[in-house]
Design a protein around this motif. Structure first.
Motif, mmCIF file in Angstrom:
data_model
loop_
_atom_site.group_PDB
_atom_site.id
_atom_site.type_symbol
_atom_site.label_atom_id
_atom_site.label_comp_id
_atom_site.label_asym_id
_atom_site.label_seq_id
_atom_site.Cartn_x
_atom_site.Cartn_y
_atom_site.Cartn_z
ATOM 1 N N ALA A 93 0.816 -1.224 0.000
ATOM 2 C CA ALA A 93 0.000 0.000 0.000
ATOM 3 C C ALA A 93 0.846 1.270 0.000
ATOM 4 C CB ALA A 93 -0.952 -0.011 1.188
ATOM 5 N N SER A 94 1.863 1.339 0.846
ATOM 6 C CA SER A 94 2.668 2.569 0.935
ATOM 7 C C SER A 94 3.473 2.809 -0.334
ATOM 8 C CB SER A 94 3.587 2.508 2.150
ATOM 9 O OG SER A 94 4.463 1.408 2.043
ATOM 10 N N GLY A 125 -4.476 -7.677 -2.709
ATOM 11 C CA GLY A 125 -5.088 -6.971 -1.598
ATOM 12 C C GLY A 125 -4.428 -5.649 -1.251
ATOM 13 N N ALA A 126 -3.230 -5.395 -1.757
ATOM 14 C CA ALA A 126 -2.529 -4.158 -1.411
ATOM 15 C C ALA A 126 -3.210 -2.941 -2.029
ATOM 16 C CB ALA A 126 -1.075 -4.233 -1.867
ATOM 17 N N SER A 128 -6.342 -2.536 -2.654
ATOM 18 C CA SER A 128 -7.619 -2.253 -1.995
ATOM 19 C C SER A 128 -7.421 -1.508 -0.681
ATOM 20 C CB SER A 128 -8.398 -3.541 -1.759
ATOM 21 O OG SER A 128 -7.699 -4.382 -0.866
ATOM 22 N N GLN A 129 -6.205 -1.480 -0.155
ATOM 23 C CA GLN A 129 -5.929 -0.740 1.072
ATOM 24 C C GLN A 129 -5.786 0.761 0.805
ATOM 25 O OE1 GLN A 129 -2.462 -2.583 2.721
ATOM 26 N NE2 GLN A 129 -3.531 -4.490 3.200
ATOM 27 N N VAL A 130 -5.550 1.132 -0.434
ATOM 28 C CA VAL A 130 -5.448 2.541 -0.827
ATOM 29 C C VAL A 130 -6.399 2.781 -2.009
ATOM 30 C CG1 VAL A 130 -3.164 3.150 0.037
ATOM 31 C CG2 VAL A 130 -3.363 1.875 -2.078
ATOM 32 N N SER A 134 -5.851 3.482 -6.148
ATOM 33 C CA SER A 134 -6.329 2.519 -7.142
ATOM 34 C C SER A 134 -7.207 3.195 -8.180
ATOM 35 C CB SER A 134 -7.118 1.399 -6.464
ATOM 36 O OG SER A 134 -6.323 0.724 -5.546
#
Length: 155
Positions: A93-94, A125-126, A128-130, A134
């Motif tokens: 995500a970062s 899934g990364a 979808s955390q941001v 996306s």
């Protein structure tokens, strides 16, 4: 029985109308110039080689590549497609946020000719955390994890 021949136009109006018709037949048409043949360019980049897009100096300063600058100035180039290649699974995500904010967003702000094409296969899934990042990637033309097969756990 007397027949009258009725002429719908008066002669004083008929002569200028014939003159206009004759002039329009004699006048040469405007020659249209052939349109400039526009073309599209594809620039491919990967996780470990983004030199087609940008480069950093030893002090970490960001510079737009000469290829992008040349494409921006060229009137014959319509669109420059940025195509990610290789494996992007190490991006979490970062790093997804950082790559967008500090690299791609600067490029897209520099030139309106740039469009995304291709798939980023981030860690499952990364992205979808941001969600705002996306959506930004998708709005520019990229896809995210399009070709990643589902695991048995996800089915």
């Amino acid at each position: 029985m007397q027949m009258k021949k009725i002429v719908p136009y008066k002669i004083k109006r008929l002569i200028p109308m014939l003159g206009l018709v004759g002039a329009s037949l004699v006048m040469p048409g405007c020659d249209k110039e052939d349109p400039i043949p526009m073309r599209d360019i594809e620039l491919r980049f990967s996780d470990d080689d983004c030199s087609n897009l940008f480069y950093r100096d030893r002090e970490g300063r960001f510079f737009i590549s000469e290829i992008i600058k040349t494409c921006e100035k060229d009137p014959y180039i319509k669109t420059v497609y940025l195509i990610p290649e290789g494996d992007w699974h190490i991006y979490v995500a970062s790093s997804i946020n950082g790559f967008r904010k500090y690299n791609l967003e600067i490029l897209f702000d520099y030139s309106s000719k740039l469009r995304g094409r291709g798939d980023f296969n981030f860690y499952p899934g990364a992205a979808s955390q941001v969600p705002e990042d996306s959506l930004w990637y998708v709005s520019k033309g990229f896809t995210i994890n399009k070709y990643r097969p589902l695991t048995d756990y996800q089915r």
